[in-house]
Design an enzyme around this catalytic site. Structure first.
Site, PDB file in Angstrom:
ATOM      1  N   GLU A 181       0.872  -1.205  -0.020  1.00 44.87           N
ATOM      2  CA  GLU A 181       0.007  -0.030   0.175  1.00 44.87           C
ATOM      3  C   GLU A 181       0.612   1.267  -0.117  1.00 44.87           C
ATOM      4  OE1 GLU A 181      -2.290  -2.986   2.470  1.00 44.87           O
ATOM      5  OE2 GLU A 181       0.026  -2.662   2.365  1.00 44.87           O
ATOM      6  N   ARG A 230      -3.734 -16.048  -1.245  1.00 49.06           N
ATOM      7  CA  ARG A 230      -4.258 -15.893   0.022  1.00 49.06           C
ATOM      8  C   ARG A 230      -5.586 -14.885   0.093  1.00 49.06           C
ATOM      9  NH1 ARG A 230       0.066 -13.235   3.167  1.00 49.06           N
ATOM     10  NH2 ARG A 230       1.098 -12.742   1.165  1.00 49.06           N
ATOM     11  N   CYS A 265      -2.205  -3.169   7.382  1.00 50.73           N
ATOM     12  CA  CYS A 265      -1.631  -3.116   8.697  1.00 50.73           C
ATOM     13  C   CYS A 265      -1.826  -1.819   9.327  1.00 50.73           C
ATOM     14  CB  CYS A 265      -0.170  -3.465   8.826  1.00 50.73           C
ATOM     15  SG  CYS A 265       1.017  -1.866   8.114  1.00 50.73           S
ATOM     16  N   CYS A 300       0.125   1.235   7.823  1.00 51.48           N
ATOM     17  CA  CYS A 300      -0.634   1.544   6.450  1.00 51.48           C
ATOM     18  C   CYS A 300      -1.850   2.097   6.638  1.00 51.48           C
ATOM     19  CB  CYS A 300      -0.671   0.443   5.511  1.00 51.48           C
ATOM     20  SG  CYS A 300       0.850  -0.212   4.887  1.00 51.48           S
TER      21      CYS A 300
END
Length: 137
Positions: A58, A84, A90, A93
């Site tokens: 990101e 996935r 996170c 981010c």
């Protein structure tokens, strides 16, 4: 607190998944991100993992978008390699995305629970860097 959801940009998810599948190799690049700019363009990027804490996909995307003249992003999604699927941003981010794009929408969830929410919903009662800067005299 009720989280308002928005329509899901499946083309954006597919763009990130395509980059994750074709460009993420080994341990250095394990996540892909895609964002839709306000003008409709899709910008993609991958993370740059390093044991010193390299940037997430990101954050790489923010610089990539700026290099392409896309300074206003509308929606972002991150997808992990090896199928996935969608991975939420996170904490670091989330904070950076909020500071750069306070109206940004983020695609989160998995399978039938994929949804689009505002970045502010992912950081309730958050610290907004711009709100705490002193005015230039």
């Amino acid at each position: 607190m009720t989280m308002q959801t928005h329509s899901v940009d499946h083309e954006l998810i597919q763009a990130a998944a395509d980059v994750a599948r074709t460009r993420c190799r080994g341990d250095n690049h394990t996540m892909a991100a895609a964002a839709r700019a306000r003008d409709g363009r899709i910008v993609t990027a991958v993370n740059a993992y390093h044991f010193t804490g390299g940037p997430c996909a990101e954050l790489v995307l923010i610089g990539t978008a700026a290099a392409q003249g896309a300074y206003e992003l509308d929606t972002i999604v991150a997808v992990g390699d090896r199928d996935r699927g969608v991975v939420p941003p996170c904490g670091r981010c989330r904070q950076v995305l909020l500071d750069y794009f306070p109206a940004l929408k983020v695609i989160v969830g998995e399978n039938e629970r994929i949804r689009t929410v505002r970045i502010t919903d992912l950081l309730p009662e958050s610290y907004v860097w711009a709100d705490h800067q002193l005015e230039a005299e």
